[in-house]
Scaffold this motif. Structure first.
Motif, mmCIF file in Angstrom:
data_model
loop_
_atom_site.group_PDB
_atom_site.id
_atom_site.type_symbol
_atom_site.label_atom_id
_atom_site.label_comp_id
_atom_site.label_asym_id
_atom_site.label_seq_id
_atom_site.Cartn_x
_atom_site.Cartn_y
_atom_site.Cartn_z
ATOM 1 N N ILE A 41 -21.586 -71.462 50.038
ATOM 2 C CA ILE A 41 -20.506 -70.497 50.239
ATOM 3 C C ILE A 41 -20.964 -69.370 51.159
ATOM 4 O O ILE A 41 -20.210 -68.905 52.012
ATOM 5 C CB ILE A 41 -20.032 -69.959 48.872
ATOM 6 N N LEU A 67 -8.998 -75.740 39.673
ATOM 7 C CA LEU A 67 -10.201 -75.892 38.845
ATOM 8 C C LEU A 67 -11.262 -74.888 39.271
ATOM 9 O O LEU A 67 -11.807 -74.140 38.441
ATOM 10 C CB LEU A 67 -10.724 -77.323 38.969
ATOM 11 N N THR A 68 -11.534 -74.841 40.603
ATOM 12 C CA THR A 68 -12.577 -73.916 41.061
ATOM 13 C C THR A 68 -12.180 -72.480 40.790
ATOM 14 O O THR A 68 -13.048 -71.671 40.456
ATOM 15 C CB THR A 68 -12.853 -74.080 42.562
ATOM 16 N N TYR A 79 -14.470 -67.595 35.324
ATOM 17 C CA TYR A 79 -15.409 -67.709 34.199
ATOM 18 C C TYR A 79 -16.805 -67.282 34.636
ATOM 19 O O TYR A 79 -17.484 -66.518 33.940
ATOM 20 C CB TYR A 79 -15.399 -69.155 33.704
ATOM 21 N N ILE A 80 -17.205 -67.774 35.817
ATOM 22 C CA ILE A 80 -18.568 -67.487 36.276
ATOM 23 C C ILE A 80 -18.737 -66.011 36.588
ATOM 24 O O ILE A 80 -19.754 -65.413 36.254
ATOM 25 C CB ILE A 80 -18.885 -68.346 37.508
ATOM 26 N N VAL A 112 -20.538 -74.837 35.485
ATOM 27 C CA VAL A 112 -21.044 -73.497 35.785
ATOM 28 C C VAL A 112 -22.238 -73.584 36.726
ATOM 29 O O VAL A 112 -22.329 -72.862 37.726
ATOM 30 C CB VAL A 112 -21.420 -72.782 34.473
ATOM 31 N N ASN A 116 -15.461 -68.557 47.718
ATOM 32 C CA ASN A 116 -14.816 -69.691 47.065
ATOM 33 C C ASN A 116 -13.310 -69.663 47.236
ATOM 34 O O ASN A 116 -12.699 -70.663 47.612
ATOM 35 C CB ASN A 116 -15.158 -69.701 45.578
ATOM 36 N N ILE A 128 -12.960 -71.768 37.214
ATOM 37 C CA ILE A 128 -14.404 -71.735 36.993
ATOM 38 C C ILE A 128 -15.009 -70.478 37.605
ATOM 39 O O ILE A 128 -15.899 -69.862 37.024
ATOM 40 C CB ILE A 128 -15.054 -73.008 37.580
ATOM 41 N N GLN A 129 -14.497 -70.065 38.779
ATOM 42 C CA GLN A 129 -15.030 -68.851 39.400
ATOM 43 C C GLN A 129 -14.747 -67.621 38.554
ATOM 44 O O GLN A 129 -15.601 -66.729 38.444
ATOM 45 C CB GLN A 129 -14.454 -68.670 40.800
ATOM 46 N N GLU A 171 -23.557 -74.007 44.316
ATOM 47 C CA GLU A 171 -22.676 -74.046 45.464
ATOM 48 C C GLU A 171 -22.716 -72.748 46.254
ATOM 49 O O GLU A 171 -22.342 -72.717 47.415
ATOM 50 C CB GLU A 171 -21.260 -74.276 44.944
ATOM 51 N N ALA A 205 -21.199 -74.448 40.263
ATOM 52 C CA ALA A 205 -20.613 -73.330 40.997
ATOM 53 C C ALA A 205 -21.686 -72.350 41.438
ATOM 54 O O ALA A 205 -21.563 -71.717 42.489
ATOM 55 C CB ALA A 205 -19.577 -72.619 40.144
#
Lengths: 229, 92
Positions: free
Chosen positions: B67, A199-200, A206-207, B57, A170, A203-204, B63, B60
Protein backbone atom coordinates in the motif's frame (compact mmCIF):
# COMPACT_ATOMS: atom_id res chain seq x y z
CA UNK A 1 -8.34 10.93 -12.57
CA UNK A 2 -7.12 10.25 -9.09
CA UNK A 3 -9.76 10.87 -6.48
CA UNK A 4 -8.70 14.01 -4.70
CA UNK A 5 -11.83 14.63 -2.67
CA UNK A 6 -10.25 17.54 -0.84
CA UNK A 7 -10.23 19.57 -4.06
CA UNK A 8 -13.93 19.13 -4.84
CA UNK A 9 -15.90 21.99 -3.31
CA UNK A 10 -19.54 21.02 -2.83
CA UNK A 11 -20.96 24.29 -1.50
CA UNK A 12 -20.02 27.32 0.55
CA UNK A 13 -21.05 28.28 4.08
CA UNK A 14 -20.17 31.82 5.23
CA UNK A 15 -17.43 31.98 2.65
CA UNK A 16 -15.84 28.68 3.68
CA UNK A 17 -15.72 26.11 0.93
CA UNK A 18 -17.09 22.79 2.19
CA UNK A 19 -15.22 20.07 0.31
CA UNK A 20 -16.40 16.57 -0.46
CA UNK A 21 -14.46 15.02 2.42
CA UNK A 22 -16.10 17.17 5.08
CA UNK A 23 -19.50 16.76 3.45
CA UNK A 24 -19.32 12.96 3.41
CA UNK A 25 -17.95 13.02 6.97
CA UNK A 26 -21.12 14.86 7.96
CA UNK A 27 -23.26 12.28 6.15
CA UNK A 28 -21.59 9.43 8.05
CA UNK A 29 -21.92 11.34 11.32
CA UNK A 30 -25.62 11.92 10.65
CA UNK A 31 -26.18 8.23 9.90
CA UNK A 32 -24.40 7.15 13.07
CA UNK A 33 -26.18 9.74 15.21
CA UNK A 34 -29.63 8.89 13.89
CA UNK A 35 -29.03 5.16 14.29
CA UNK A 36 -27.77 5.62 17.85
CA UNK A 37 -30.71 7.88 18.70
CA UNK A 38 -33.23 5.40 17.29
CA UNK A 39 -31.60 2.46 19.04
CA UNK A 40 -31.51 4.13 22.45
CA UNK A 41 -34.95 5.72 22.19
CA UNK A 42 -36.79 3.19 24.33
CA UNK A 43 -34.26 0.87 25.90
CA UNK A 44 -35.59 -2.14 27.71
CA UNK A 45 -33.94 -4.97 29.59
CA UNK A 46 -36.08 -7.79 28.21
CA UNK A 47 -37.75 -8.56 31.53
CA UNK A 48 -41.10 -7.55 30.06
CA UNK A 49 -40.12 -9.36 26.87
CA UNK A 50 -40.02 -6.50 24.42
CA UNK A 51 -36.62 -5.54 23.03
CA UNK A 52 -36.42 -3.76 19.70
CA UNK A 53 -34.37 -5.39 16.94
CA UNK A 54 -32.20 -2.31 16.55
CA UNK A 55 -31.31 -2.40 20.23
CA UNK A 56 -30.24 -6.04 19.96
CA UNK A 57 -28.12 -5.28 16.91
CA UNK A 58 -26.46 -2.34 18.63
CA UNK A 59 -25.88 -4.36 21.79
CA UNK A 60 -24.21 -7.07 19.72
CA UNK A 61 -21.90 -4.53 18.06
CA UNK A 62 -20.99 -2.85 21.33
CA UNK A 63 -20.44 -6.18 23.04
CA UNK A 64 -18.21 -7.33 20.17
CA UNK A 65 -16.07 -4.19 20.33
CA UNK A 66 -15.93 -4.52 24.11
CA UNK A 67 -14.66 -8.10 23.92
CA UNK A 68 -12.06 -7.21 21.29
CA UNK A 69 -10.73 -4.31 23.36
CA UNK A 70 -10.59 -6.45 26.49
CA UNK A 71 -8.70 -9.14 24.59
CA UNK A 72 -6.23 -6.70 23.02
CA UNK A 73 -5.53 -4.40 25.95
CA UNK A 74 -6.16 -6.68 28.90
CA UNK A 75 -7.82 -3.89 30.86
CA UNK A 76 -11.27 -2.62 31.63
CA UNK A 77 -12.54 -1.94 28.09
CA UNK A 78 -14.72 1.00 29.09
CA UNK A 79 -11.58 3.15 29.42
CA UNK A 80 -11.00 2.97 25.68
CA UNK A 81 -14.50 2.20 24.47
CA UNK A 82 -15.53 5.79 23.54
CA UNK A 83 -12.48 6.39 21.37
CA UNK A 84 -11.82 2.98 19.84
CA UNK A 85 -15.51 2.21 19.35
CA UNK A 86 -16.00 5.49 17.53
CA UNK A 87 -13.01 4.79 15.31
CA UNK A 88 -14.35 1.37 14.40
CA UNK A 89 -17.93 2.47 13.76
CA UNK A 90 -17.00 5.59 11.82
CA UNK A 91 -14.35 4.02 9.61
CA UNK A 92 -16.46 0.92 9.11
CA UNK A 93 -19.57 2.86 8.08
CA UNK A 94 -17.68 5.20 5.76
CA UNK A 95 -15.86 2.29 4.10
CA UNK A 96 -19.10 0.36 3.66
CA UNK A 97 -20.84 3.39 2.18
CA UNK A 98 -18.14 3.62 -0.49
CA UNK A 99 -20.07 1.16 -2.69
CA UNK A 100 -22.80 3.77 -3.10
CA UNK A 101 -22.13 5.62 -6.38
CA UNK A 102 -20.97 9.22 -6.01
CA UNK A 103 -20.40 8.79 -2.31
CA UNK A 104 -16.86 9.89 -1.56
CA UNK A 105 -15.63 7.99 1.48
CA UNK A 106 -13.95 10.40 3.90
CA UNK A 107 -11.31 7.78 4.65
CA UNK A 108 -10.01 8.04 1.07
CA UNK A 109 -8.57 11.44 1.96
CA UNK A 110 -5.21 11.66 3.64
CA UNK A 111 -6.31 14.59 5.80
CA UNK A 112 -9.01 12.48 7.49
CA UNK A 113 -6.80 9.49 8.21
CA UNK A 114 -3.91 11.63 9.41
CA UNK A 115 -6.23 13.41 11.82
CA UNK A 116 -7.41 10.07 13.22
CA UNK A 117 -3.81 8.96 13.58
CA UNK A 118 -3.05 12.24 15.38
CA UNK A 119 -5.83 11.38 17.84
CA UNK A 120 -4.05 8.09 18.51
CA UNK A 121 -0.73 9.94 18.80
CA UNK A 122 -2.23 12.16 21.50
CA UNK A 123 -3.98 9.27 23.24
CA UNK A 124 -0.76 7.23 23.53
CA UNK A 125 1.05 9.55 26.00
CA UNK A 126 -2.25 10.59 27.62
CA UNK A 127 -3.33 7.10 28.67
CA UNK A 128 0.27 6.05 29.29
CA UNK A 129 1.02 8.92 31.68
CA UNK A 130 -2.41 8.66 33.30
CA UNK A 131 -2.06 4.98 34.10
CA UNK A 132 1.64 4.33 34.74
CA UNK A 133 2.98 7.80 35.57
CA UNK A 134 5.24 10.09 33.59
CA UNK A 135 8.52 8.54 34.78
CA UNK A 136 7.63 5.03 33.72
CA UNK A 137 6.16 6.32 30.50
CA UNK A 138 9.31 8.18 29.50
CA UNK A 139 11.42 5.23 30.65
CA UNK A 140 10.00 3.14 27.83
CA UNK A 141 12.03 5.25 25.40
CA UNK A 142 15.40 4.40 26.95
CA UNK A 143 14.74 0.69 27.09
CA UNK A 144 16.66 -1.55 26.73
CA UNK A 145 19.54 0.95 26.57
CA UNK A 146 19.66 4.76 26.18
CA UNK A 147 21.34 4.22 22.78
CA UNK A 148 17.96 3.11 21.50
CA UNK A 149 16.35 6.49 22.28
CA UNK A 150 16.27 7.88 18.71
CA UNK A 151 15.10 4.57 17.29
CA UNK A 152 12.28 4.33 19.80
CA UNK A 153 11.13 7.84 18.94
CA UNK A 154 11.34 7.15 15.20
CA UNK A 155 9.48 3.90 15.77
CA UNK A 156 6.62 5.71 17.49
CA UNK A 157 6.34 8.32 14.73
CA UNK A 158 6.54 5.67 12.02
CA UNK A 159 3.83 3.55 13.61
CA UNK A 160 1.47 6.54 13.74
CA UNK A 161 2.30 7.47 10.17
CA UNK A 162 1.81 3.92 8.92
CA UNK A 163 -1.55 3.80 10.70
CA UNK A 164 -2.72 6.77 8.63
CA UNK A 165 -1.21 5.76 5.29
CA UNK A 166 -2.42 2.16 5.53
CA UNK A 167 -6.07 3.15 5.90
CA UNK A 168 -5.80 5.89 3.26
CA UNK A 169 -4.02 3.67 0.74
CA UNK A 170 -6.42 0.77 1.14
CA UNK A 171 -9.57 2.82 0.66
CA UNK A 172 -8.04 4.91 -2.13
CA UNK A 173 -6.80 1.84 -3.99
CA UNK A 174 -10.32 0.43 -3.90
CA UNK A 175 -11.66 3.67 -5.39
CA UNK A 176 -8.94 3.90 -8.06
CA UNK A 177 -9.32 0.28 -9.14
CA UNK A 178 -13.08 0.80 -9.35
CA UNK A 179 -12.62 3.89 -11.52
CA UNK A 180 -10.07 2.30 -13.85
CA UNK A 181 -12.11 -0.87 -14.34
CA UNK A 182 -15.25 1.18 -14.89
CA UNK A 183 -13.57 2.95 -17.80
CA UNK A 184 -12.12 -0.30 -19.20
CA UNK A 185 -15.00 -2.75 -18.84
CA UNK A 186 -18.09 -1.17 -17.32
CA UNK A 187 -21.01 -2.62 -15.32
CA UNK A 188 -20.08 -6.22 -14.58
CA UNK A 189 -16.31 -6.53 -14.18
CA UNK A 190 -15.88 -4.00 -11.35
CA UNK A 191 -18.52 -5.76 -9.21
CA UNK A 192 -16.32 -8.50 -7.67
CA UNK A 193 -13.71 -5.92 -6.77
CA UNK A 194 -16.37 -3.75 -5.16
CA UNK A 195 -17.47 -6.74 -3.08
CA UNK A 196 -13.84 -7.35 -2.13
CA UNK A 197 -13.72 -3.67 -1.22
CA UNK A 198 -16.50 -4.25 1.35
CA UNK A 199 -14.41 -6.98 2.98
CA UNK A 200 -11.20 -4.93 3.00
CA UNK A 201 -13.07 -1.88 4.27
CA UNK A 202 -14.40 -3.77 7.28
CA UNK A 203 -11.05 -5.40 7.94
CA UNK A 204 -9.30 -2.03 7.72
CA UNK A 205 -11.70 -0.54 10.26
CA UNK A 206 -11.00 -3.50 12.57
CA UNK A 207 -7.26 -3.22 12.03
CA UNK A 208 -7.16 0.53 12.61
CA UNK A 209 -8.95 0.21 15.94
CA UNK A 210 -6.98 -2.86 17.01
CA UNK A 211 -3.62 -1.25 16.17
CA UNK A 212 -4.69 1.93 17.95
CA UNK A 213 -5.56 -0.02 21.10
CA UNK A 214 -2.30 -1.99 20.84
CA UNK A 215 -0.20 1.17 20.52
CA UNK A 216 -2.04 2.81 23.39
CA UNK A 217 -1.78 -0.20 25.70
CA UNK A 218 1.78 -1.10 24.67
CA UNK A 219 3.05 0.68 27.79
CA UNK A 220 1.73 -2.20 29.87
CA UNK A 221 -1.54 -1.03 31.34
CA UNK A 222 -2.70 -4.51 32.23
CA UNK A 223 -0.51 -4.86 35.31
CA UNK A 224 -1.94 -1.69 36.83
CA UNK A 225 -5.53 -2.47 36.02
CA UNK A 226 -5.91 -6.11 36.99
CA UNK A 227 -8.31 -5.12 39.76
CA UNK A 228 -10.68 -3.16 37.55
CA UNK A 229 -10.99 -6.12 35.25
CA UNK B 1 15.55 15.04 -24.80
CA UNK B 2 14.39 18.23 -23.18
CA UNK B 3 13.76 18.59 -19.49
CA UNK B 4 9.98 18.14 -19.59
CA UNK B 5 10.25 14.91 -21.54
CA UNK B 6 12.98 13.66 -19.23
CA UNK B 7 10.98 14.34 -16.07
CA UNK B 8 7.85 12.80 -17.58
CA UNK B 9 9.61 9.65 -18.72
CA UNK B 10 11.46 9.26 -15.43
CA UNK B 11 8.21 9.71 -13.47
CA UNK B 12 6.31 7.09 -15.44
CA UNK B 13 9.21 4.63 -15.21
CA UNK B 14 9.60 5.29 -11.50
CA UNK B 15 5.89 4.78 -10.88
CA UNK B 16 5.91 1.42 -12.65
CA UNK B 17 9.04 0.28 -10.85
CA UNK B 18 7.71 1.44 -7.48
CA UNK B 19 4.49 -0.52 -7.59
CA UNK B 20 6.12 -3.48 -9.36
CA UNK B 21 9.01 -3.99 -7.00
CA UNK B 22 6.94 -2.92 -4.00
CA UNK B 23 4.36 -5.56 -4.76
CA UNK B 24 6.87 -8.43 -4.83
CA UNK B 25 7.75 -8.42 -1.14
CA UNK B 26 4.16 -8.10 -0.04
CA UNK B 27 3.08 -10.88 -2.40
CA UNK B 28 5.75 -13.27 -1.14
CA UNK B 29 4.90 -12.37 2.44
CA UNK B 30 1.20 -12.96 1.98
CA UNK B 31 1.97 -16.27 0.31
CA UNK B 32 3.97 -17.38 3.35
CA UNK B 33 1.18 -16.29 5.67
CA UNK B 34 -1.49 -18.13 3.67
CA UNK B 35 0.75 -21.21 3.50
CA UNK B 36 1.18 -21.29 7.26
CA UNK B 37 -2.51 -20.65 7.88
CA UNK B 38 -3.60 -23.43 5.50
CA UNK B 39 -1.23 -25.86 7.18
CA UNK B 40 -2.59 -24.87 10.57
CA UNK B 41 -6.19 -25.30 9.40
CA UNK B 42 -5.34 -28.72 7.96
CA UNK B 43 -3.85 -29.80 11.28
CA UNK B 44 -6.62 -28.47 13.50
CA UNK B 45 -9.83 -27.85 11.53
CA UNK B 46 -11.73 -26.92 14.69
CA UNK B 47 -9.74 -23.71 15.00
CA UNK B 48 -10.45 -22.69 11.38
CA UNK B 49 -12.58 -19.69 12.29
CA UNK B 50 -10.02 -18.28 14.70
CA UNK B 51 -7.12 -18.88 12.30
CA UNK B 52 -8.99 -17.25 9.41
CA UNK B 53 -9.75 -14.17 11.50
CA UNK B 54 -6.11 -13.80 12.50
CA UNK B 55 -5.03 -14.51 8.92
CA UNK B 56 -7.11 -11.63 7.57
CA UNK B 57 -5.62 -9.22 10.08
CA UNK B 58 -2.09 -10.42 9.32
CA UNK B 59 -2.72 -10.20 5.58
CA UNK B 60 -3.87 -6.61 5.90
CA UNK B 61 -0.78 -5.74 7.89
CA UNK B 62 1.58 -7.48 5.46
CA UNK B 63 -0.22 -5.76 2.63
CA UNK B 64 0.64 -2.34 4.02
CA UNK B 65 4.10 -2.33 2.40
CA UNK B 66 2.44 -2.73 -0.99
CA UNK B 67 0.00 0.00 0.00
CA UNK B 68 2.89 2.37 0.73
CA UNK B 69 4.29 1.60 -2.73
CA UNK B 70 0.84 2.26 -4.19
CA UNK B 71 0.56 5.61 -2.44
CA UNK B 72 4.00 6.63 -3.73
CA UNK B 73 2.95 5.57 -7.23
CA UNK B 74 -0.21 7.64 -7.00
CA UNK B 75 1.82 10.64 -5.82
CA UNK B 76 4.29 10.23 -8.70
CA UNK B 77 1.55 9.82 -11.28
CA UNK B 78 -1.00 12.39 -10.18
CA UNK B 79 0.57 14.83 -7.72
CA UNK B 80 4.17 14.86 -8.93
CA UNK B 81 6.04 17.84 -7.38
CA UNK B 82 8.93 17.61 -9.91
CA UNK B 83 6.54 17.68 -12.83
CA UNK B 84 4.80 20.76 -11.42
CA UNK B 85 8.20 22.37 -10.91
CA UNK B 86 9.28 21.74 -14.52
CA UNK B 87 5.94 22.95 -15.87
CA UNK B 88 6.25 26.10 -13.76
CA UNK B 89 9.77 26.72 -15.08
CA UNK B 90 8.63 26.14 -18.65
CA UNK B 91 5.75 28.57 -18.19
CA UNK B 92 8.08 31.39 -17.22
Amino acid sequence: MVENFDAIIIFHIFGFGINATIFSTWIVMAILLILAKLATKDLSNSIDGKVSRLQIAMEAIVKGINDQIREASGTNPMIFMPMIGTFFLFIGVSNLLSIIPWFMPPTASLSTTVSYAMCVAIAMPYYGIKHVGIVRYLKKYIEPTPIMLPFNIIGDIASIFSLAVRLYGNVLSGCVIGTILLSLAPYLIPLPLQILGLLTGTIQAYIFSMLAIMYISSIGLEEENKLIR
Amino acid sequence: MDNIGLVGAASVLAAGLAIGIGGIGSGVGEGHAANAALKAIAQQPDEAGNITKTLFVCMAMIESTAIYAFVITMIILFANPFWDHVINLAGK
